[in-house]
Design a protein around this motif. Structure first.
Motif, PDB file in Angstrom:
ATOM      1  N   ASN A 144       0.815  -1.227   0.000  1.00 27.35           N
ATOM      2  CA  ASN A 144       0.000   0.000   0.000  1.00 27.35           C
ATOM      3  C   ASN A 144       0.845   1.273   0.000  1.00 27.35           C
ATOM      4  O   ASN A 144       0.488   2.264   0.657  1.00 27.35           O
ATOM      5  N   TRP A 146       1.181   3.954  -1.785  1.00 26.92           N
ATOM      6  CA  TRP A 146       0.575   4.744  -2.848  1.00 26.92           C
ATOM      7  C   TRP A 146       1.359   6.019  -3.132  1.00 26.92           C
ATOM      8  O   TRP A 146       1.349   6.518  -4.264  1.00 26.92           O
ATOM      9  N   SER A 178      -3.614   6.551  -7.371  1.00 29.71           N
ATOM     10  CA  SER A 178      -2.737   6.511  -6.195  1.00 29.71           C
ATOM     11  C   SER A 178      -2.979   7.730  -5.302  1.00 29.71           C
ATOM     12  O   SER A 178      -3.012   7.617  -4.070  1.00 29.71           O
ATOM     13  N   ARG A 181      -6.081   7.122  -3.407  1.00 29.70           N
ATOM     14  CA  ARG A 181      -5.834   6.184  -2.306  1.00 29.70           C
ATOM     15  C   ARG A 181      -5.152   6.869  -1.125  1.00 29.70           C
ATOM     16  O   ARG A 181      -5.321   6.462   0.027  1.00 29.70           O
TER      17      ARG A 181
END
Length: 460
Positions: A144, A146, A178, A181
């Protein structure tokens, strides 16, 4: 009486809150990505960011990492005649560095760590620099990261050949998704607006229409519609989604005789319907959401979709229409193609809606978790069922066991963290200490973009 002066923790100097995207010391060899690799990269990024409710749903969305191998119809291959008919299109503005904004190198999770975790050496080390050159793409996605992915997409765009529109627009989608996110919605809106302002200025109109039909990723159009949600104009957001649904239907009819293209546009239309239903549920219009999904339960030749029926049943459960929910749950249970865990999960949710929490917890324990203890959606729902029975200690034990077994999968699930934090508050006077320990675990494993309000730890 103090025998010595108390320890005073002095915070380090706060760094510049923005990344500098123009780095001169990047490793050029490690930055090379072929077009084939980039297309593979984009296939692994979630296609559509979905709106989260204002407070975590106790029966929240699936907690496992998303299935990156989802069976989606491939886009139809372009024929030689398509390439011959392609107009000359050169848009160097897509690669200009001024199209992008700097990314903040701090986040709410860092703020919580600075406030609650002392001394500083107990705080997990978190990389907020956005450095990506020495890490492979798969690792960035699975962890994760991002911020690094957004930085990577930007660096690749500004060094790409402006004639390679397919690659550039694919990287643009990676960049914007991204940023979304990371919950940098204002920045996502600004950069997406820059992109579409440039695209919509392309002349002549026939060339612009060809770009929309042949090159522009459909996911970028969905992202562009999403901007209206972030600005708070939910009705305009619905209008934009319905326009995309109309486009899917039109293109599917136009592609008659091309099975691959028809399947692709139908799949896209189904995804738009699910996004629409999610938005309608957030607006508490459950009847409209159910009406939208009812036709999708039958997918050609009378074939039933158990997953779609289950989703529809849960809408009816949330609206309080238990009779219609039971009807669809019974249809799923009678379908031989339905996986047993799905049947048990549906039955548990129906039992919970009817107030039979003991039956719900037993169905989840025996029907789902005994065979698949890694089903963290079932773990989360089991916690809710135990909480409703007053079994706080057992609920905490179930959730902490899941957290220890697979922290990387659990700490990114906001409903899970919200429920565990709630149990800590209800169970013990030492809740703040338990939540501090949970914060440390989250900081170790969650990566970027977590909605920190799920930890129920105020920042002020």
């Amino acid at each position: 009486m103090f025998t010595s002066s108390p320890t005073v923790y002095i915070e380090p100097e706060v760094p510049d809150p923005f990344l500098i995207d123009d780095s001169d010391d990047s490793d050029e060899e490690s930055a090379e990505v072929t077009p084939t690799e980039s297309q593979h990269v984009l296939a692994q990024v979630p296609l559509v960011p979905v709106a989260a409710p204002s407070s975590p749903n106790p029966f929240g969305s699936p907690l496992q990492s998303q299935n990156r191998n989802k069976d989606v119809p491939p886009p139809p291959l372009q024929s030689d005649s398509d390439e011959e008919d392609a107009p000359e299109l050169y848009v160097p503005g897509l690669c200009i560095p001024t199209m992008f904004l700097p990314i903040p190198n701090t986040d709410p999770l860092t703020t919580l760590l600075n406030k609650y975790i002392h001394p500083p050496d107990k705080r997990p080390v978190r990389d907020l620099t956005g450095e990506w050159q020495r890490t492979d793409f798969h690792t960035l996605v699975m962890s994760n990261r991002w911020r690094a992915l957004a930085r990577m997409a930007r660096d690749r765009i500004v060094t790409s050949d402006p004639e390679d529109l397919t690659l550039i627009l694919g990287l643009w989608y990676l960049r914007l998704s991204s940023l979304a996110r990371l919950r940098l919605f204002n920045q996502t809106t600004a950069e997406c607006t820059n992109l579409f302002s440039l695209i919509n200025a392309i002349e002549p109109p026939a060339t612009r229409a060809w770009l929309y039909e042949r090159v522009l990723p459909f996911e970028l159009e969905v992202m562009h519609a999403r901007l209206k949600y972030w600005t708070g104009d939910h009705m305009a957001y619905l209008d934009a989604l319905y326009a995309l649904l109309h486009k899917c239907k039109t293109r599917s009819r136009r592609a008659k005789g091309e099975p691959t293209a028809v399947a692709m546009w139908k799949e896209r239309g189904a995804r738009i319907c699910l996004i629409l239903a999610s938005q309608l549920m957030e607006m508490k219009d459950y009847a409209a959401a159910a009406k939208l999904l009812e036709p999708l339960c039958e997918q050609g030749d009378g074939v039933t979709s158990p997953a779609m029926r289950s989703a529809l049943a849960r809408i009816y459960l949330q609206s309080g229409n238990l009779a219609r929910a039971a009807h669809h749950i019974a249809a799923v249970a009678a379908d031989a193609s339905t996986p047993p865990p799905m049947k048990e999960m549906n039955a548990a949710l129906l039992a919970a809606a009817e107030g039979d929490w003991e039956q719900a917890s037993e169905l989840l324990r025996a029907g789902v978790l005994e065979e698949n203890p890694d089903n963290y959606t079932a773990v989360n729902n089991m916690c809710v069922a135990l909480l409703s029975q007053g079994k706080l200690k057992e609920g905490i034990e179930v959730m902490e066991k899941a957290l220890k077994a697979s922290p990387q999968s659990v700490v990114i699930a906001e409903p899970f963290l919200f429920n565990l934090s709630t149990l800590y508050e209800l169970r013990s006077a030492t809740a703040i200490e338990n939540k501090r320990n949970l914060l440390v675990e989250v900081a170790k494993w969650s990566g970027d973009g977590l909605k920190t309000t799920c930890l129920k730890m105020p920042t002020t």
